[in-house]
Design a protein around this motif. Sequence first.
Motif, PDB file in Angstrom:
ATOM      1  N   PHE A 591       0.826  -1.209   0.000  1.00 28.63           N
ATOM      2  CA  PHE A 591       0.000   0.000   0.000  1.00 28.63           C
ATOM      3  C   PHE A 591       0.860   1.259   0.000  1.00 28.63           C
ATOM      4  O   PHE A 591       0.615   2.209  -0.761  1.00 28.63           O
ATOM      5  CB  PHE A 591      -0.922  -0.013   1.219  1.00 28.63           C
ATOM      6  CG  PHE A 591      -1.701   1.257   1.397  1.00 28.63           C
ATOM      7  CD1 PHE A 591      -2.825   1.511   0.613  1.00 28.63           C
ATOM      8  CD2 PHE A 591      -1.313   2.215   2.336  1.00 28.63           C
ATOM      9  CE1 PHE A 591      -3.543   2.692   0.770  1.00 28.63           C
ATOM     10  CE2 PHE A 591      -2.024   3.382   2.489  1.00 28.63           C
ATOM     11  CZ  PHE A 591      -3.147   3.615   1.705  1.00 28.63           C
ATOM     12  N   CYS A 592       1.885   1.284   0.864  1.00 29.18           N
ATOM     13  CA  CYS A 592       2.773   2.450   0.937  1.00 29.18           C
ATOM     14  C   CYS A 592       3.482   2.687  -0.390  1.00 29.18           C
ATOM     15  O   CYS A 592       3.628   3.837  -0.844  1.00 29.18           O
ATOM     16  CB  CYS A 592       3.790   2.263   2.056  1.00 29.18           C
ATOM     17  SG  CYS A 592       3.073   2.288   3.702  1.00 29.18           S
ATOM     18  N   LYS A 593       3.908   1.601  -0.986  1.00 27.98           N
ATOM     19  CA  LYS A 593       4.602   1.730  -2.262  1.00 27.98           C
ATOM     20  C   LYS A 593       3.680   2.326  -3.316  1.00 27.98           C
ATOM     21  O   LYS A 593       4.077   3.243  -4.069  1.00 27.98           O
ATOM     22  CB  LYS A 593       5.099   0.354  -2.694  1.00 27.98           C
ATOM     23  CG  LYS A 593       5.899   0.376  -3.990  1.00 27.98           C
ATOM     24  CD  LYS A 593       6.382  -1.021  -4.334  1.00 27.98           C
ATOM     25  CE  LYS A 593       7.178  -1.001  -5.641  1.00 27.98           C
ATOM     26  NZ  LYS A 593       7.656  -2.355  -6.015  1.00 27.98           N
ATOM     27  N   MET A 594       2.452   1.838  -3.381  1.00 23.90           N
ATOM     28  CA  MET A 594       1.505   2.376  -4.351  1.00 23.90           C
ATOM     29  C   MET A 594       1.183   3.836  -4.064  1.00 23.90           C
ATOM     30  O   MET A 594       1.076   4.655  -4.995  1.00 23.90           O
ATOM     31  CB  MET A 594       0.219   1.532  -4.342  1.00 23.90           C
ATOM     32  CG  MET A 594       0.392   0.105  -4.839  1.00 23.90           C
ATOM     33  SD  MET A 594      -1.131  -0.869  -4.728  1.00 23.90           S
ATOM     34  CE  MET A 594      -2.186   0.074  -5.803  1.00 23.90           C
ATOM     35  N   VAL A 600       4.365  10.545  -6.393  1.00 27.24           N
ATOM     36  CA  VAL A 600       5.451  10.893  -7.324  1.00 27.24           C
ATOM     37  C   VAL A 600       4.891  11.173  -8.712  1.00 27.24           C
ATOM     38  O   VAL A 600       5.298  12.130  -9.396  1.00 27.24           O
ATOM     39  CB  VAL A 600       6.486   9.748  -7.367  1.00 27.24           C
ATOM     40  CG1 VAL A 600       7.491   9.984  -8.495  1.00 27.24           C
ATOM     41  CG2 VAL A 600       7.205   9.640  -6.039  1.00 27.24           C
ATOM     42  N   LYS A 601       3.943  10.355  -9.131  1.00 29.04           N
ATOM     43  CA  LYS A 601       3.344  10.559 -10.441  1.00 29.04           C
ATOM     44  C   LYS A 601       2.627  11.893 -10.520  1.00 29.04           C
ATOM     45  O   LYS A 601       2.759  12.642 -11.509  1.00 29.04           O
ATOM     46  CB  LYS A 601       2.373   9.407 -10.731  1.00 29.04           C
ATOM     47  CG  LYS A 601       1.746   9.483 -12.114  1.00 29.04           C
ATOM     48  CD  LYS A 601       0.831   8.285 -12.321  1.00 29.04           C
ATOM     49  CE  LYS A 601       0.194   8.344 -13.712  1.00 29.04           C
ATOM     50  NZ  LYS A 601      -0.709   7.193 -13.943  1.00 29.04           N
ATOM     51  N   GLU A 602       1.877  12.206  -9.458  1.00 30.35           N
ATOM     52  CA  GLU A 602       1.155  13.485  -9.435  1.00 30.35           C
ATOM     53  C   GLU A 602       2.117  14.667  -9.422  1.00 30.35           C
ATOM     54  O   GLU A 602       1.921  15.675 -10.131  1.00 30.35           O
ATOM     55  CB  GLU A 602       0.243  13.530  -8.201  1.00 30.35           C
ATOM     56  CG  GLU A 602      -0.643  14.756  -8.152  1.00 30.35           C
ATOM     57  CD  GLU A 602      -1.582  14.722  -6.954  1.00 30.35           C
ATOM     58  OE1 GLU A 602      -2.283  15.722  -6.726  1.00 30.35           O
ATOM     59  OE2 GLU A 602      -1.602  13.685  -6.241  1.00 30.35           O
TER      60      GLU A 602
END
Length: 650
Positions: A591-594, A600-602
């Motif tokens: 979950f943390c990774k996602m 980061v993507k945003e």
Amino acid sequence: VEFKLNKETPSFPGRLLQHDLERNYSSRQGDHINLVSSSMPSFPILQRSSEEKILYSDRLTLERQKLTVCPIIDGEEHLRLLNFQHNFITRIQNISNLQRLIFLDLYDNQIEEISGLSTLRSLRVLLLGKNRIKKISNLENLKSLDVLDLHGNQITKIENVNHLCDLRVLNLARNLLSHVDNLNGLDSLTELNLRHNQITFVRDVDNLPCLQRLFLSFNNISTFESVCCLADSTSLSDITFDGNPIAQESWYKHTILQNMMQLRQLDMKRITEEERRMASVVAKKEEEKKRESHKQSLLKEKKRLIINNVARKWDLQQHRITNIATNQDGKDSDSQDHCQNDGSTISAFPEETGSLDSGLTSALQGLSVTDTHLVEVDGDTLSLYGSGALECLDRNWSVQTAGMVTTVSFTFIEFDEIVQVLPKLKIKFPNSLHLKFKETNLVMLQQFNALAELRRVDQLTVDPQGNPVVNFTLWKYYVLFRLSHFNMQKINGTEVTQNDMIMAERLFGILAHVASSELPQYHLISILGDARKKQFRYLLETKGKKPGIVNEENNDSKRLVGESTNRATLNYTTRDFYNEKLEEIKEKKKFCKMYIEDLVKEATEINMKNEALQKLWPQMFIELVRDAVMEIRNKNSYMKLCLQQITDQK
């Protein structure tokens, strides 16, 4: 005089029937018989005068003539009674021409085989007592036979008589019979004499519809079950068991009378109504005892079979675990070795291919035992076999039963599964003081830490079978140290001494201190229970105070609390719980990774938009200024336009 066989001839032990017939038809004709040698010297020829034939036309007595063979009897085809008693005849012969013969007496000779009778189809009485006959045979054509006397021979088996449907009396006393069966077809039999044999059990007698008198005296019958078929006979009225072991039993008479209500005489004594009434009362009591005993035996056998079934399942499970571990260790080996490991696994378990012990299989089928667990309360002991038995802790146990249980025994159950139900055990059976473990996979000392959450344990028994931890030299001392707050009395039946407690403290005291001091405070609080949390906070609050503020009693209390807290850090996490924690940690990491990836993507998208804006902004600014100048170039028109827009908005 015409010979007629009396249908009401009384029963004959020995030669009674023959004696009656001889008494009625005996004569002195032996004085008038001449035996002369024939051309064949081995057989004498019988000759009688015409007067003798007329006077005794239908009977002939050759008693006590020292005959070794049967003489040739010509011209006597009308004979109906023939007597060869008390001679030395070894074989029946030379009488096949006497086809009207109905009475043949060969008592007390030396005959070894029944033969030479196939043409005597009219024969009604055959007396072959006191000979050397070993087998009943060659009676196929004697279908009219009414009386057959074979007492005093060497016969070991009843056979070849099923076709004698008109036979009324059969005498097999004083032979070598060990059992009674093969009597089907003797539909007219009214009397059966089996005295003085070696009989241990009786069968098929209940299939004799006309049997009235049965003599079983002086045999080896010891139980009623061996003659229980007699109870199903509706015609039997007289029976004897005297001289048998069964007749010496206290229940003998009551049992016989209760199960054979139609009897009129037992052991040649008439049965009274009072005896029947007493037999009924006693038999009912005996039946109740027998039923209870049988019930207990069935329960005991069922328990044994279930435990055996649980043990097989346990062994299969343990072998599978071992094989899984072996296969994991051998993943780096070549494929050939892997195939060999698979083959050895199959050969190690014949049970999986259905090869069970035949006796066990039949017993399991008879009792319908398919359970793989067992729960038993015997006095103050609760015994649990198989992991499924742990579900019993969810039952609604009565207060009385639960209060009586002081010993709980676990067998063929994984210790990690037991750990999960310890809280229920503490609640359901508050008086349990003694725990027993057998075949529970106790393999390391840390597992004993789980027992600390119980209310109290006075005794602990760990069977070496299926519990490798007992092979550790210091396991008892570790138990005493970790469970010191229980003040245990016995371990594996051995009394715990003060020296044992001191030794346990010396060996493992430093271990608990190191374990508690190395853990961070938040971790300590997380592993302690609510009570431990309060005690731990109390320690933190009193830490740093000046000496003398806390009295000696509080110091002692603090010391004890500290010891308990130190021991509490030595806890045990089951494999399943540990695996669940690992799965939970993996899910959190995922979950943390996602979440981070989304952030980061945003942020990347925002940065890209900012860079694009920076590139477009100079041109956009110029266009904004140009549009503004053009709009306000004609001030009046611009004001009208603005007023018109305001009006439209209203």
